[in-house]
Design a protein around this motif. Structure first.
Motif, mmCIF file in Angstrom:
data_model
loop_
_atom_site.group_PDB
_atom_site.id
_atom_site.type_symbol
_atom_site.label_atom_id
_atom_site.label_comp_id
_atom_site.label_asym_id
_atom_site.label_seq_id
_atom_site.Cartn_x
_atom_site.Cartn_y
_atom_site.Cartn_z
ATOM 1 N N TYR A 26 43.193 40.660 45.429
ATOM 2 C CA TYR A 26 43.141 40.898 43.983
ATOM 3 C C TYR A 26 42.833 39.609 43.244
ATOM 4 C CZ TYR A 26 44.827 41.755 39.221
ATOM 5 O OH TYR A 26 44.937 41.848 37.854
ATOM 6 N N THR A 27 42.008 39.721 42.212
ATOM 7 C CA THR A 27 41.826 38.617 41.272
ATOM 8 C C THR A 27 42.030 39.146 39.863
ATOM 9 O OG1 THR A 27 40.296 36.965 40.368
ATOM 10 C CG2 THR A 27 39.317 38.979 41.256
ATOM 11 N N ALA A 28 42.757 38.385 39.070
ATOM 12 C CA ALA A 28 43.019 38.781 37.690
ATOM 13 C C ALA A 28 41.827 38.501 36.793
ATOM 14 C CB ALA A 28 44.255 38.062 37.162
ATOM 15 N N GLY A 29 40.811 37.823 37.335
ATOM 16 C CA GLY A 29 39.664 37.477 36.515
ATOM 17 C C GLY A 29 39.988 36.330 35.572
ATOM 18 N N ASN A 30 39.164 36.171 34.571
ATOM 19 C CA ASN A 30 39.358 35.104 33.581
ATOM 20 C C ASN A 30 38.567 35.460 32.321
ATOM 21 O OD1 ASN A 30 36.665 34.496 34.263
ATOM 22 N ND2 ASN A 30 37.334 33.067 35.847
ATOM 23 N N ALA A 31 38.313 34.474 31.486
ATOM 24 C CA ALA A 31 37.617 34.745 30.232
ATOM 25 C C ALA A 31 36.208 35.265 30.460
ATOM 26 C CB ALA A 31 37.567 33.471 29.389
ATOM 27 N N ASN A 32 35.627 34.939 31.624
ATOM 28 C CA ASN A 32 34.225 35.293 31.861
ATOM 29 C C ASN A 32 34.045 36.516 32.754
ATOM 30 O OD1 ASN A 32 33.218 33.134 30.319
ATOM 31 N ND2 ASN A 32 33.505 31.729 32.033
ATOM 32 N N TYR A 33 35.060 36.835 33.555
ATOM 33 C CA TYR A 33 34.909 37.952 34.497
ATOM 34 C C TYR A 33 36.152 38.830 34.502
ATOM 35 C CZ TYR A 33 30.766 35.590 36.194
ATOM 36 O OH TYR A 33 29.533 35.017 36.269
ATOM 37 N N GLN A 34 35.944 40.125 34.627
ATOM 38 C CA GLN A 34 37.038 41.082 34.653
ATOM 39 C C GLN A 34 37.777 41.030 35.992
ATOM 40 O OE1 GLN A 34 35.359 44.923 33.718
ATOM 41 N NE2 GLN A 34 34.159 44.117 32.018
ATOM 42 N N SER A 35 38.961 41.610 36.017
ATOM 43 C CA SER A 35 39.747 41.672 37.246
ATOM 44 C C SER A 35 39.061 42.569 38.271
ATOM 45 C CB SER A 35 41.152 42.199 36.962
ATOM 46 O OG SER A 35 41.079 43.522 36.451
ATOM 47 N N ALA A 36 39.415 42.376 39.544
ATOM 48 C CA ALA A 36 38.832 43.185 40.621
ATOM 49 C C ALA A 36 39.793 43.193 41.799
ATOM 50 C CB ALA A 36 37.475 42.630 41.047
ATOM 51 N N SER A 37 39.709 44.232 42.624
ATOM 52 C CA SER A 37 40.543 44.299 43.817
ATOM 53 C C SER A 37 39.811 45.067 44.908
ATOM 54 C CB SER A 37 41.894 44.971 43.521
ATOM 55 O OG SER A 37 41.696 46.332 43.158
#
Length: 340
Positions: A223-234
């Motif tokens: 899982y990644t929560a993402g950041n200001a530039n990219y949405q989260s993904a799992s």
């Protein structure tokens, strides 16, 4: 009175309404306007000319996108188009000058093809696209046009690889899973496990290193929560943990005396008392003996050799195993007593 334009200006630099004399400029240059009267019963015909200079003006420019949208996501592209706006009042001729695009940050960032206007979003926020149209025969360079674009967080996709090439391990075995994002800079990736059956394992949340603890299945999630530039993904993956093999071994001497007894204990390589219950049996050879199937205590009854076998059927985490050892039974000593 009728009006006309003397060649070569007629139709090239301007047109004129022959009746009203309304002049429409079509190109910068100098024309000669002719006014003519054919006369009447009282007056002769007459004509006069006027030299008129049609000068260049400065047009403006309007910007939009080919999709009519002013939003996009990081990693996406958007084509910017421009429209030349002739100088009012009454301008109808468009500038044919070369367009040049540029972009400045308004919190976000992007790149743009200076010739085609193709905008590529790099980070979220706003950017302002500028365009200027170069001069041509009719117009000076245009005033600068502007178009604001809002850039949102882009999507990303995670994919998994395994250090073993699959997602199967053994109890006590290990493997490392690695998640990769489809974008650069999509945020830190962490790993976790959840139970979906009898299996269990531990995982390093940062490195993805997994150790199997109990046979069965577990669900791996990256899982990644993402950041200001990219949405989260799992992404998820079922991990299968199979039973591990084990081996048994004897540690004591392989010789006993007839009539004596000795306890043989087999030990398993399975840790923490796992591996299943061990039982013992003895098979004939040139000698003879009996053995306690539970304790492994063996008693020699006849000189020669026998084959001692230790066996375990395994358990939920370890496969069955057995080992054998030849036991030599030697003559025992005896003592005589005399009575009268």
């Amino acid at each position: 009175v009728t009006f006309s334009i003397a060649a070569p200006g007629a139709g090239l630099s301007a047109t004129v309404d022959s009746a009203s004399g309304q002049l429409t400029a079509t190109r910068a240059g100098v024309i000669t306007l002719i006014a003519q009267s054919v006369g009447d019963t009282n007056y002769y015909g007459v004509s006069t000319t006027l030299s008129i200079t049609i000068g260049r003006s400065t047009p403006s420019i309007s910007l939009t996108s080919t999709t009519a949208m002013n939003t996009m996501n990081v990693g996406a592209t958007l084509s910017i188009t421009s429209t030349s706006i002739p100088t009012p009042p009454g301008g109808t001729v468009l500038s044919t000058g070369v367009l040049t695009y540029s972009v400045v940050s308004g919190g976000g960032s992007a790149t743009i093809n200076a010739n085609t206007g193709l905008l590529t979003a790099l980070s979220s926020g706003q950017v302002v696209v500028h365009a200027i149209q170069g001069a041509d025969v009719n117009y000076y360079a245009s005033t600068q046009g502007s178009f604001t674009v809002t850039i949102g967080a882009g999507t990303q996709v995670l994919s998994l690889t395994s250090s073993t090439g699959n997602y199967v391990t053994l109890v006590g075995g290990s493997l490392t899973v690695t998640a990769s994002s489809s974008v650069v800079g999509g945020g830190a990736i962490t790993y976790g496990l959840s139970s979906i059956g009898a299996g269990s394992a531990t995982i390093n949340a940062v490195t993805g290193f997994i150790v199997g603890n109990a046979a069965g299945s577990v669900l791996l999630t990256a899982y990644t929560a993402g950041n200001a530039n990219y949405q989260s993904a799992s992404i998820t993956q079922v991990l299968t943990i199979n039973k591990a093999s084990q081996s048994l071994s004897f540690a004591l001497s392989s010789t006993i005396l007839v009539g004596s007894s000795l306890t043989f204990t087999a030990t398993s390589t399975a840790p923490l008392g796992q591996g299943g219950v061990i039982t013992y049996s003895v098979s004939g050879g040139s000698g003879s003996a009996t053995v306690n199937s539970t304790t492994g205590e063996l008693q020699g009854t006849l000189v020669g050799t026998v084959l001692l076998t230790a066996y375990t059927g395994g358990d939920s985490n370890y496969l069955s195993a057995q080992t054998t050892q030849f036991i030599t039974i030697v003559r025992g000593s005896q003592a005589l007593t005399i009575t009268s």
